[in-house]
Design an enzyme around this catalytic site. Sequence first.
Site, mmCIF file in Angstrom:
data_model
loop_
_atom_site.group_PDB
_atom_site.id
_atom_site.type_symbol
_atom_site.label_atom_id
_atom_site.label_comp_id
_atom_site.label_asym_id
_atom_site.label_seq_id
_atom_site.Cartn_x
_atom_site.Cartn_y
_atom_site.Cartn_z
ATOM 1 N N TRP A 166 -36.297 15.158 -30.404
ATOM 2 C CA TRP A 166 -36.966 16.476 -30.356
ATOM 3 C C TRP A 166 -36.449 17.248 -29.158
ATOM 4 C CZ3 TRP A 166 -40.851 19.829 -32.184
ATOM 5 C CH2 TRP A 166 -41.356 19.499 -33.450
ATOM 6 N N GLU A 208 -48.950 25.976 -30.007
ATOM 7 C CA GLU A 208 -50.201 26.735 -30.100
ATOM 8 C C GLU A 208 -51.426 25.846 -30.276
ATOM 9 O OE1 GLU A 208 -49.570 29.551 -33.214
ATOM 10 O OE2 GLU A 208 -48.027 30.623 -32.069
ATOM 11 N N HIS A 238 -51.740 19.585 -29.892
ATOM 12 C CA HIS A 238 -50.793 18.496 -30.105
ATOM 13 C C HIS A 238 -50.105 18.081 -28.809
ATOM 14 C CE1 HIS A 238 -47.253 16.494 -31.928
ATOM 15 N NE2 HIS A 238 -48.112 16.193 -32.863
HETATM 16 C C1 DLZ Z 1 -44.508 16.813 -33.765
HETATM 17 C C2 DLZ Z 1 -43.924 17.131 -32.427
HETATM 18 C C3 DLZ Z 1 -44.123 18.393 -31.834
HETATM 19 C C4 DLZ Z 1 -44.944 19.460 -32.474
HETATM 20 N N1 DLZ Z 1 -43.580 18.699 -30.653
HETATM 21 C C5 DLZ Z 1 -42.814 17.775 -30.017
HETATM 22 C C6 DLZ Z 1 -42.216 18.086 -28.767
HETATM 23 O O1 DLZ Z 1 -42.304 19.183 -28.209
HETATM 24 N N2 DLZ Z 1 -41.472 17.102 -28.180
HETATM 25 C C7 DLZ Z 1 -41.309 15.856 -28.731
HETATM 26 O O2 DLZ Z 1 -40.636 15.013 -28.121
HETATM 27 N N3 DLZ Z 1 -41.874 15.553 -29.919
HETATM 28 C C8 DLZ Z 1 -42.600 16.470 -30.576
HETATM 29 N N4 DLZ Z 1 -43.168 16.174 -31.783
HETATM 30 C C9 DLZ Z 1 -42.840 14.868 -32.419
HETATM 31 C C10 DLZ Z 1 -43.717 13.698 -31.952
HETATM 32 O O3 DLZ Z 1 -43.327 13.245 -30.667
HETATM 33 C C11 DLZ Z 1 -43.529 12.511 -32.933
HETATM 34 O O4 DLZ Z 1 -42.166 12.257 -33.115
HETATM 35 C C12 DLZ Z 1 -44.170 12.775 -34.293
HETATM 36 O O5 DLZ Z 1 -45.516 13.132 -34.156
HETATM 37 C C13 DLZ Z 1 -44.037 11.521 -35.223
HETATM 38 O O6 DLZ Z 1 -44.764 10.422 -34.666
#
Ligand code: DLZ
Length: 158
Positions: A31, A93, A96
């Site tokens: 991510w 927003e 989470h």
């Molecule tokens: C779902 C999600 C979101 C919305 N934002 C991030 C983020 O900013 N940085 C990050 O490393 N991971 C994000 N994830 C993914 C979650 O860490 C995770 O991979 C999922 O919820 C699946 O378990």
Amino acid sequence: MSSSQKNLSNYDFSMVPNGKGLRIALIVSEWNSQITEQLYNGAESTLIKQNVKKSDILRFNVPGSFELIYGAKHVQNKNFNAVIVIGSIIKGETKHFDFICQAVANGIASLNSNGICPVIFCVLTDNDIDQAEDRSGGKYGNKGIEAAVSALKMAKLT
Ligand code: DLZ
């Protein structure tokens, strides 16, 4: 906790432990990969600069920061001197952000309490992408460099 707007990545590397003979695992979240790649590059180049062999730096990708916990646990007993977890969580927003940040911090803390090698926390928790860029090779340095220095210090803890 504030870095007081300073670049904390400027070290006197003669004071940083030598990494010769060490094996280090880096767990990297996919991510926000434009940020986590910069953090990875900062960490890897610092380990190599301090004489860790490139072949002794093992990289494992995971989908997101939440998976860093399992990733670190998975490698913690595989003969590494330290593990570095690399992630970038950016506020959206909803709530989470808070749940993921808290879960990852608690999960990694637990591995440090119960596991057999140190796990270094290189997870940026920023309000926006600009803050993340500033800390992954921008005006406040690169937290990957700082994580590598922490890994060397913890691997050489006496
Ligand atoms: C779902 C999600 C979101 C919305 N934002 C991030 C983020 O900013 N940085 C990050 O490393 N991971 C994000 N994830 C993914 C979650 O860490 C995770 O991979 C999922 O919820 C699946 O378990």
